[in-house]
Design an enzyme around this catalytic site. Sequence first.
Site, short mmCIF file in Angstrom:
data_model
loop_
_atom_site.label_atom_id
_atom_site.label_comp_id
_atom_site.label_asym_id
_atom_site.label_seq_id
_atom_site.Cartn_x
_atom_site.Cartn_y
_atom_site.Cartn_z
N ALA A 262 -8.47 -0.40 14.90
CA ALA A 262 -7.72 -0.27 13.64
C ALA A 262 -7.94 1.09 12.99
CB ALA A 262 -8.11 -1.39 12.68
N ARG B 75 -21.74 2.31 12.72
CA ARG B 75 -22.98 1.90 13.40
C ARG B 75 -22.87 0.52 14.03
NH1 ARG B 75 -27.26 3.25 8.71
NH2 ARG B 75 -25.47 2.66 7.46
N SER C 231 -1.86 -0.65 11.56
CA SER C 231 -2.98 -0.28 12.45
C SER C 231 -3.61 -1.48 13.15
CB SER C 231 -4.06 0.45 11.64
OG SER C 231 -4.79 -0.47 10.84
N GLY D 23 -6.38 -9.93 2.09
CA GLY D 23 -6.04 -11.25 2.63
C GLY D 23 -4.93 -11.17 3.66
N ASP E 76 0.85 -1.20 0.00
CA ASP E 76 0.00 0.00 0.00
C ASP E 76 0.88 1.25 0.00
OD1 ASP E 76 -2.16 -1.72 0.24
OD2 ASP E 76 -2.61 -1.19 2.33
N GLY F 19 -3.32 -5.37 1.55
CA GLY F 19 -4.02 -6.45 0.83
C GLY F 19 -5.01 -7.07 1.80
N ALA G 210 -8.51 -1.07 6.33
CA ALA G 210 -8.32 -2.39 6.96
C ALA G 210 -9.19 -2.60 8.20
CB ALA G 210 -6.86 -2.66 7.32
N ALA G 211 -10.08 -1.67 8.50
CA ALA G 211 -10.96 -1.88 9.67
C ALA G 211 -11.85 -3.11 9.45
CB ALA G 211 -11.81 -0.65 9.93
N GLY G 212 -12.37 -3.24 8.23
CA GLY G 212 -13.23 -4.39 7.91
C GLY G 212 -12.44 -5.70 7.94
N ASP G 213 -11.22 -5.66 7.41
CA ASP G 213 -10.37 -6.87 7.42
C ASP G 213 -10.11 -7.29 8.87
OD1 ASP G 213 -10.21 -6.15 4.71
OD2 ASP G 213 -8.23 -5.24 4.95
N GLY H 110 -19.95 -0.19 9.47
CA GLY H 110 -19.02 0.88 9.85
C GLY H 110 -19.25 1.38 11.26
O1 RIB Z 1 -9.00 -3.42 2.99
C1 RIB Z 1 -7.88 -2.61 2.86
C2 RIB Z 1 -6.97 -3.12 1.77
O2 RIB Z 1 -7.63 -3.04 0.54
C3 RIB Z 1 -5.69 -2.36 1.59
O3 RIB Z 1 -4.66 -2.82 2.41
C4 RIB Z 1 -5.43 -2.48 0.10
O4 RIB Z 1 -4.25 -3.18 -0.21
C5 RIB Z 1 -6.66 -3.15 -0.48
O5 RIB Z 1 -6.46 -4.50 -0.68
#
Ligand code: RIB
Length: 312
Positions: free
Chosen positions: A288, A230, A297, A48, A20, A46, A255-258, A228
């Site tokens: 995050a 909410r 984060s 994953g 990123d 990314g 990356a909060a969702g990841d 988000g």
């Molecule tokens: O969800 C965030 C990610 O989306 C970032 O790290 C970026 O690389 C994209 O894959």
Amino acid sequence: MPVCQEKRPKILVIGSINMDMVARIDHIPLPGETVLGQGYSFAPGGKGANAAVAAARLGGCVAFAGCVGDDSYGQALRKTLTDEGVDDRLLRTAQDAPTGYAPILVQAGGENSIIVFPGANRSIRPEDVPAMFREPVDAVMMQLEIPEEIVLLASREAEARGIPVILDAGPACSFPLEEMRGLAIVSPNETETMALTGLPVDSEAEARAAARALRERSHGADVVLKMGARGAYLLTKDFEGMVPAFPVEAVDTTAAGDTFTAAMTVAYLRGEPLERAVRYGCAAGALATTRLGAQPSLPTAAEVEAFLRARE
Ligand code: RIB
């Protein structure tokens, strides 16, 4: 897998891995406009790899399967994974494409805009998939930033072995959810839900309707709809309703969702009811957002537990 203590959940993440470039700006330039940015940095990302590192920091025993290019970004990203204790033996170095790259524009207030150049993430081959399942795991986590064919094939391999699949349905795309096998939990955000179902998610009532549509399309999987700030709308056979978010001062939502999905998965595999696992995911996701960048984060288990204790 690396040697893991018995009680650590074993998770296989099959997904994308990107370098990123995080640029801080006041506003996104209009067509023809030039703006001065406040600063930029490079950070591992990314969807994953973010989920893999998040799960490892939260106590999971994690293997990552994916593809990088034969370049300096690929080498740096592989090292980040191994430094985090993530098993990289299923991360292939492809010769035909560069490592995935994602410029991320972060505006004041924390909202982001992301451009993903998938590069080697598109080079995962169907013939790579059976080898990903040679060692036993408790769950497989996937997202939709790698070829659809690989996600569907891996879901069939998982189902054949009785391994539950957790799908973070990002980024937004039309994906044949009904073709997934072994799906235990599907977790899209609002825009991903719209892409999958055509239904908006602006209110709790709309979330309920969309979650029911998602549950039907995924042959009865539990649905965790990320909303988000909410919180999340949860639909299982035992529970239906909102799990509220934790208010925080967001710096960058990347990356909060990841993080949310990884944290929820770790807690769920430790035996927590999904409702409590989602609360744990909300806490990790909130943390995050308080720091810049994707993997820089991601919180540790100690940070999430302290955060939750302070709010009991
Ligand atoms: O969800 C965030 C990610 O989306 C970032 O790290 C970026 O690389 C994209 O894959």
